[in-house]
Design an enzyme around this catalytic site. Structure first.
Site, mmCIF file in Angstrom:
data_model
loop_
_atom_site.group_PDB
_atom_site.id
_atom_site.type_symbol
_atom_site.label_atom_id
_atom_site.label_comp_id
_atom_site.label_asym_id
_atom_site.label_seq_id
_atom_site.Cartn_x
_atom_site.Cartn_y
_atom_site.Cartn_z
ATOM 1 N N ASP A 1 -102.332 -38.699 55.199
ATOM 2 C CA ASP A 1 -101.719 -39.763 55.981
ATOM 3 C C ASP A 1 -100.718 -39.163 56.965
ATOM 4 O O ASP A 1 -99.788 -38.468 56.570
ATOM 5 C CB ASP A 1 -101.007 -40.746 55.044
ATOM 6 N N TYR B 1 -94.395 -39.432 63.406
ATOM 7 C CA TYR B 1 -93.994 -38.296 62.566
ATOM 8 C C TYR B 1 -94.059 -36.964 63.313
ATOM 9 O O TYR B 1 -93.448 -35.986 62.903
ATOM 10 C CB TYR B 1 -94.904 -38.168 61.336
ATOM 11 N N HIS C 1 -98.344 -49.018 63.262
ATOM 12 C CA HIS C 1 -97.324 -48.560 62.315
ATOM 13 C C HIS C 1 -96.382 -49.680 61.885
ATOM 14 O O HIS C 1 -95.901 -49.695 60.746
ATOM 15 C CB HIS C 1 -96.517 -47.412 62.938
ATOM 16 N N LEU D 1 -92.242 -43.841 44.877
ATOM 17 C CA LEU D 1 -91.365 -43.300 43.836
ATOM 18 C C LEU D 1 -89.897 -43.636 44.081
ATOM 19 O O LEU D 1 -89.006 -43.035 43.463
ATOM 20 C CB LEU D 1 -91.548 -41.778 43.745
ATOM 21 N N ARG E 1 -84.992 -42.631 45.589
ATOM 22 C CA ARG E 1 -84.161 -43.203 46.650
ATOM 23 C C ARG E 1 -83.097 -44.166 46.136
ATOM 24 O O ARG E 1 -81.969 -44.161 46.618
ATOM 25 C CB ARG E 1 -85.041 -43.943 47.675
ATOM 26 N N SER F 1 -94.897 -34.232 48.429
ATOM 27 C CA SER F 1 -93.993 -33.311 47.753
ATOM 28 C C SER F 1 -94.216 -31.917 48.313
ATOM 29 O O SER F 1 -95.320 -31.577 48.729
ATOM 30 C CB SER F 1 -94.253 -33.307 46.235
#
Length: 310
Positions: A61, A66, A128, A220, A225, A265
């Site tokens: 993705d 970005y 987006h 997550l 967060r 990650s």
């Protein structure tokens, strides 16, 4: 024992393989030009993507905003996995608040993505966010951009089209200008996790009832967060019971809600663990307890003002 998950719709690669959860390349991977050693991509990100692909991911993705499309393109070029066995998602940026659209139209955004990804088709292309104005988007409405994506799909540049951060009124606007159900949004990618079970009112059920796959970004957040760690004791209990990490428990919970997570990650062990979700199953009671604790401790990471009345 394997515990498969049914997603509706189940997206597939061009070769017909079911897609995995997504490996994200979000804003944490943006790097200043002077940190890229003369390249237009992060070598660190390319290596992370190659490791993810070697570990079993087939779903990447990215997004125009970005600025990681070139890195994804480099990973596609270097991997030994055939392009038709990969599922690549990117997104049009229409601008937000004072940030203007990077491309002058949806068509320009699609063509830029194809060029930077080094591919002749994109598996999924999203708007987006619907929260842009004509002042930010070079004069285009949400409907205008959607029509551009429809044309790109007709031309074979995009296999599937969808949106991110859409509430029910936004989806209804897209339905209204689509020339048939085959051009309805296939995906609605939203912030979704135990502490935010509906980014906007009833959006998960509405999307699923209309055969729109819900994808979860920031899945997550309750452990990465949110300052409130109310879910942690129960996650630790489940982690011990199932011999899984707390992150794996949260990702499994999301899958059991019929939602597809997009995670990321830089840690190789965590990348591998993110796919190891199919040899256990949370009970209905455990899912209900996660949701109960989550509803008592709401947390939203993104678009706070945009969703105030949605």
């Amino acid at each position: 024992m394997s515990y498969p998950i049914k997603l509706s719709p189940q997206l597939k690669t061009k070769s017909g393989k079911d897609i995995t959860i997504g490996i994200g390349t979000g804003t944490q991977w943006k790097r200043p030009i002077d940190k890229l050693e003369g390249k237009n991509y992060s070598e660190e990100l390319v290596n992370q993507l190659l490791f993810a692909l070697d570990s079993g991911f087939n779903h990447i993705d990215t997004a125009e905003v970005y600025e990681t499309q070139p890195a994804v393109g480099e990973a596609i070029k270097r991997t030994k996995i055939p392009r038709e066995d990969l599922f690549i998602t990117s997104k049009y940026n229409g601008g937000f608040l004072t940030f203007k659209a990077q491309s002058k139209s949806g068509k320009e955004s699609v063509d830029k993505a194809l060029r930077e990804l080094g591919t002749d088709y994109i598996d999924l292309f999203l708007i987006h966010s619907p929260f842009f104005t004509t002042e930010l988007s070079h004069g285009h409405t949400l409907e205008d951009i959607w029509k551009d994506l429809i044309e790109a799909k007709k031309e074979g540049k995009i296999r599937e089209i969808g949106i991110s951060n859409a509430a029910i009124p936004h989806l209804e606007r897209l339905f209204a200008v689509s020339p048939g159900k085959e051009f309805y949004p296939k995906v609605n990618q939203i912030e979704f996790h135990a502490f935010l079970q509906n980014q906007s009112k009833d959006i998960v059920k509405y999307s699923q009832d209309h055969n729109i796959l819900v994808e979860a970004f920031s899945p997550l957040s309750p452990i990465t967060r949110a300052e409130n760690k109310a879910l942690n004791p129960f996650l630790k209990e489940l982690s011990t019971e199932y011999k899984k990490t707390e992150a794996q428990i949260l990702l499994r919970y999301i899958l059991q809600r019929g939602v597809l997570p997009i995670t990321t990650s830089a840690n190789k062990d965590r990348i591998k663990q993110s796919l190891d979700l199919y040899d256990f199953e949370l009970s209905d009671k455990e899912v209900e307890e996660i949701e109960k604790i989550g509803k008592e401790n709401p947390f939203r990471a993104f678009f706070h003002e945009a969703f105030k009345n949605l």
